[in-house]
Design an enzyme around this catalytic site. Structure first.
Site, PDB file in Angstrom:
ATOM      1  N   LYS A 201     -64.682  37.540  60.388  1.00 34.31           N
ATOM      2  CA  LYS A 201     -63.580  37.098  59.528  1.00 34.31           C
ATOM      3  C   LYS A 201     -63.601  35.575  59.348  1.00 34.31           C
ATOM      4  CE  LYS A 201     -59.855  36.355  57.364  1.00 34.31           C
ATOM      5  NZ  LYS A 201     -59.672  36.644  55.961  1.00 34.31           N
ATOM      6  N   CYS A 255     -55.956  29.957  54.829  1.00 38.58           N
ATOM      7  CA  CYS A 255     -57.192  30.567  55.336  1.00 38.58           C
ATOM      8  C   CYS A 255     -58.389  29.624  55.272  1.00 38.58           C
ATOM      9  CB  CYS A 255     -57.495  31.833  54.540  1.00 38.58           C
ATOM     10  SG  CYS A 255     -56.278  33.109  54.799  1.00 38.58           S
TER      11      CYS A 255
HETATM   12  N1  LIG Z   1     -52.163  34.419  53.392  1.00 33.20           N
HETATM   13  C1  LIG Z   1     -53.380  34.875  53.216  1.00 33.20           C
HETATM   14  O1  LIG Z   1     -53.910  34.852  52.111  1.00 33.20           O
HETATM   15  C2  LIG Z   1     -54.170  35.494  54.357  1.00 33.20           C
HETATM   16  C3  LIG Z   1     -55.308  36.255  54.076  1.00 33.20           C
HETATM   17  C4  LIG Z   1     -56.002  36.844  55.132  1.00 33.20           C
HETATM   18  C5  LIG Z   1     -55.563  36.644  56.442  1.00 33.20           C
HETATM   19  N2  LIG Z   1     -54.461  35.879  56.694  1.00 33.20           N
HETATM   20  C6  LIG Z   1     -54.009  35.726  58.081  1.00 33.20           C
HETATM   21  O2  LIG Z   1     -52.866  36.560  58.267  1.00 33.20           O
HETATM   22  C7  LIG Z   1     -51.997  35.962  59.256  1.00 33.20           C
HETATM   23  C8  LIG Z   1     -50.603  35.853  58.673  1.00 33.20           C
HETATM   24  O3  LIG Z   1     -50.644  34.969  57.568  1.00 33.20           O
HETATM   25  P1  LIG Z   1     -49.487  34.910  56.485  1.00 33.20           P
HETATM   26  O4  LIG Z   1     -50.023  34.104  55.364  1.00 33.20           O
HETATM   27  O5  LIG Z   1     -48.963  36.272  56.244  1.00 33.20           O
HETATM   28  O6  LIG Z   1     -48.378  34.077  57.321  1.00 33.20           O
HETATM   29  P2  LIG Z   1     -46.834  33.863  56.918  1.00 33.20           P
HETATM   30  O7  LIG Z   1     -46.470  32.570  57.535  1.00 33.20           O
HETATM   31  O8  LIG Z   1     -46.674  34.078  55.457  1.00 33.20           O
HETATM   32  O9  LIG Z   1     -46.073  35.051  57.653  1.00 33.20           O
HETATM   33  C9  LIG Z   1     -45.975  35.191  59.017  1.00 33.20           C
HETATM   34  C10 LIG Z   1     -44.608  35.771  59.370  1.00 33.20           C
HETATM   35  O10 LIG Z   1     -44.607  36.040  60.767  1.00 33.20           O
HETATM   36  C11 LIG Z   1     -43.291  35.771  61.260  1.00 33.20           C
HETATM   37  N3  LIG Z   1     -43.409  35.614  62.708  1.00 33.20           N
HETATM   38  C12 LIG Z   1     -44.056  34.648  63.400  1.00 33.20           C
HETATM   39  N4  LIG Z   1     -44.029  34.889  64.721  1.00 33.20           N
HETATM   40  C13 LIG Z   1     -43.330  36.043  64.877  1.00 33.20           C
HETATM   41  C14 LIG Z   1     -42.968  36.806  65.983  1.00 33.20           C
HETATM   42  N5  LIG Z   1     -43.324  36.456  67.226  1.00 33.20           N
HETATM   43  N6  LIG Z   1     -42.257  37.930  65.786  1.00 33.20           N
HETATM   44  C15 LIG Z   1     -41.881  38.317  64.541  1.00 33.20           C
HETATM   45  N7  LIG Z   1     -42.211  37.624  63.442  1.00 33.20           N
HETATM   46  C16 LIG Z   1     -42.924  36.515  63.614  1.00 33.20           C
HETATM   47  C17 LIG Z   1     -42.847  34.548  60.498  1.00 33.20           C
HETATM   48  O11 LIG Z   1     -41.442  34.433  60.488  1.00 33.20           O
HETATM   49  C18 LIG Z   1     -43.443  34.817  59.107  1.00 33.20           C
HETATM   50  O12 LIG Z   1     -42.515  35.452  58.258  1.00 33.20           O
HETATM   51  C19 LIG Z   1     -52.629  34.617  59.619  1.00 33.20           C
HETATM   52  O13 LIG Z   1     -53.403  34.763  60.765  1.00 33.20           O
HETATM   53  C20 LIG Z   1     -53.523  34.329  58.426  1.00 33.20           C
HETATM   54  O14 LIG Z   1     -54.604  33.491  58.764  1.00 33.20           O
HETATM   55  C21 LIG Z   1     -53.737  35.322  55.678  1.00 33.20           C
END
Ligand SMILES: NC(=O)c1ccc[n+]([C@@H]2O[C@H](COP(=O)([O-])OP(=O)(O)OC[C@H]3O[C@@H](n4cnc5c(N)ncnc54)[C@H](O)[C@@H]3O)[C@@H](O)[C@H]2O)c1
Length: 404
Positions: A201, A255
């Site tokens: 990844k 990312c």
């Molecule tokens: N955004 C993208 O395009 C993308 C694509 C592939 C992978 N990712 C990966 O996916 C993961 C999430 O990214 P995202 O963009 O969705 O993040 P985000 O910040 O949009 O969402 C994360 C959510 O998790 C919640 N959160 C954090 N800690 C928590 C906990 N302990 N309990 C409950 N809720 C909690 C936050 O309040 C937030 O709403 C990351 O590791 C990112 O690298 C993101």
């Protein structure tokens, strides 16, 4: 029942997709405002097709909560930022979520971590938490890493049609999780070990970053020696084995601009290309600023109030501004004690930077130069409104715009 933990850009669409595919789903987030909004039937961000998926999932009975639910299947999609000083992953959100799951989960739990993590993170930070608990790894709890590849703006389609990777300690548990994802994913799902899933990844995003950096470096060379980088790339790409990407004002998002740092932080002696690519892409907002000052001089414009930045998000047609080139550009200006230039973004409904104008027409008033940082559909549909301006087009989308 599946409890999806973290309802952001990845967790929410994943939870909805699982729900419409006949899985019983509860989505949990510790952000009360976000959960309230979803409980009130409103979405928390804009994404193509998400509205419809949301209403279908509501009909199927998806629920949202700030509480972790007692079940035997969890998908963790919490943030994994990097520590900007030592460039290493900050695993604290994942560790916190895992510990909250351990407080409520049942025997024989599948604990699936979807968040992107650097290779070895699960061994180093997650297994020890489980070892401290009453659960036994591989017996009463099973750890899985199922990273996500979806592209914001096209998430719903890609959730269905992208291939996926599942890393597990045993093929048997990996296959169990594969069956869950198979309820909505119509493409191949590879089952492998956890560290391979972690590394693959991270290198997917690193590969993209390096290729973008190559295009950006070409843009700098071509600007220095007065060559047309877009024409050169077009011609070079006619070679059957060459596919150079398009230069741009920088790389943002959660990312591509983050994950390569995990490798630089963990393997500093072995990451020359990766680290250089990151620095090249991070240098692009400054390159835009330097080019902007040349364009201002060439056109006899000295008043910075006559210059406006179009686009604050990190890519077109999304509302995500994390690490965006425009915000990097404003940070860079701040270092020289300059307040941000006037800006406008049709996707952003709230004020997030000083000098942000909320109406396009008002933004254009008194402007001589519009710097197009993001290729939103909106600007392509409003070319007539900017036809009397000087356009500095960092995205190569405006006919007769001044290029990078
Ligand atoms: N955004 C993208 O395009 C993308 C694509 C592939 C992978 N990712 C990966 O996916 C993961 C999430 O990214 P995202 O963009 O969705 O993040 P985000 O910040 O949009 O969402 C994360 C959510 O998790 C919640 N959160 C954090 N800690 C928590 C906990 N302990 N309990 C409950 N809720 C909690 C936050 O309040 C937030 O709403 C990351 O590791 C990112 O690298 C993101």
């Amino acid at each position: 029942m599946i409890n999806v933990i973290g309802l952001g850009y990845i967790g929410l669409p994943t939870a909805l997709m699982l729900s419409v595919s006949d899985n019983e789903v509860i989505g949990t987030d510790f952000n009360e405002k976000l959960v309230k909004t979803l409980q009130n039937g409103k979405l928390t961000f804009e994404e193509n097709g998400l509205d419809q998926l949301f209403s279908e999932a509501l009909k199927k009975g998806i629920e949202f909560s700030t509480e972790y639910v007692s079940t035997d299947k969890y998908i963790i999609t919490v943030p994994t930022p990097y520590d900007k000083d030592n460039k290493k992953i900050d695993p604290s959100y994942v560790i916190q979520a895992v510990n909250s799951v351990l407080e409520v989960c049942k025997e024989n739990t599948l604990l699936i971590i979807e968040s992107t993590v650097s290779p070895g993170t699960i061994d180093k930070y997650v297994r020890p938490e489980i070892e401290k608990s009453n659960f036994e790894l591989g017996k009463t709890i099973h750890l899985i890493h199922a990273p996500e590849r979806i592209l914001p703006g096209n998430m719903i389609h890609e959730l269905k049609f992208n291939s996926r990777t599942i890393g597990a300690d045993s093929i048997e548990q990996g296959n169990k999780v594969k069956e869950i994802y198979k309820t909505f994913c119509e493409s191949d799902i590879a089952v492998t070990d956890i560290k391979t899933a972690e590394m693959s990844k991270v290198i997917e995003n690193t590969y993209r970053d390096i290729n973008i950096a190559f295009a950006n470096e070409l843009a700098k060379i071509c600007r220095f020696d007065d060559m047309d980088v877009y024409e050169i790339i077009k011609v070079a790409n006619m070679h059957p084995r060459v596919n150079i990407l398009t230069p741009g004002p920088g790389v943002g998002g959660h990312c591509i601009s983050v994950d390569p740092w995990f490798l630089v932080g963990d393997y500093p002696e072995l990451t020359n290309i990766i680290s250089t690519a990151r620095h090249i892409n991070d240098s692009m907002p400054d390159f835009v600023l330097k080019r902007l000052s040349e364009i201002m001089i060439e056109n006899g414009i000295t008043d910075r109030n006559k210059v406006g930045i179009y686009g604050l998000t990190y890519k077109q047609d999304v509302d995500d501004t994390r690490e965006s080139p425009s915000l990097q550009l404003f940070d860079s200006m701040k270092k020289h004690l300059a307040s941000p230039l006037k800006s406008y973004d049709p996707m952003i409904k709230d004020k997030i930077v000083e000098n942000q104008i909320m109406s396009f027409d008002e933004f254009l008033e008194d402007l001589d130069i519009v710097v197009v940082m993001v290729s939103h559909s909106h600007i392509k549909e409003n070319l007539d409104k900017i036809s009397n301006k000087i356009i500095f087009d960092t995205q190569n989308i405006i006919p007769n715009g001044i290029k990078l």
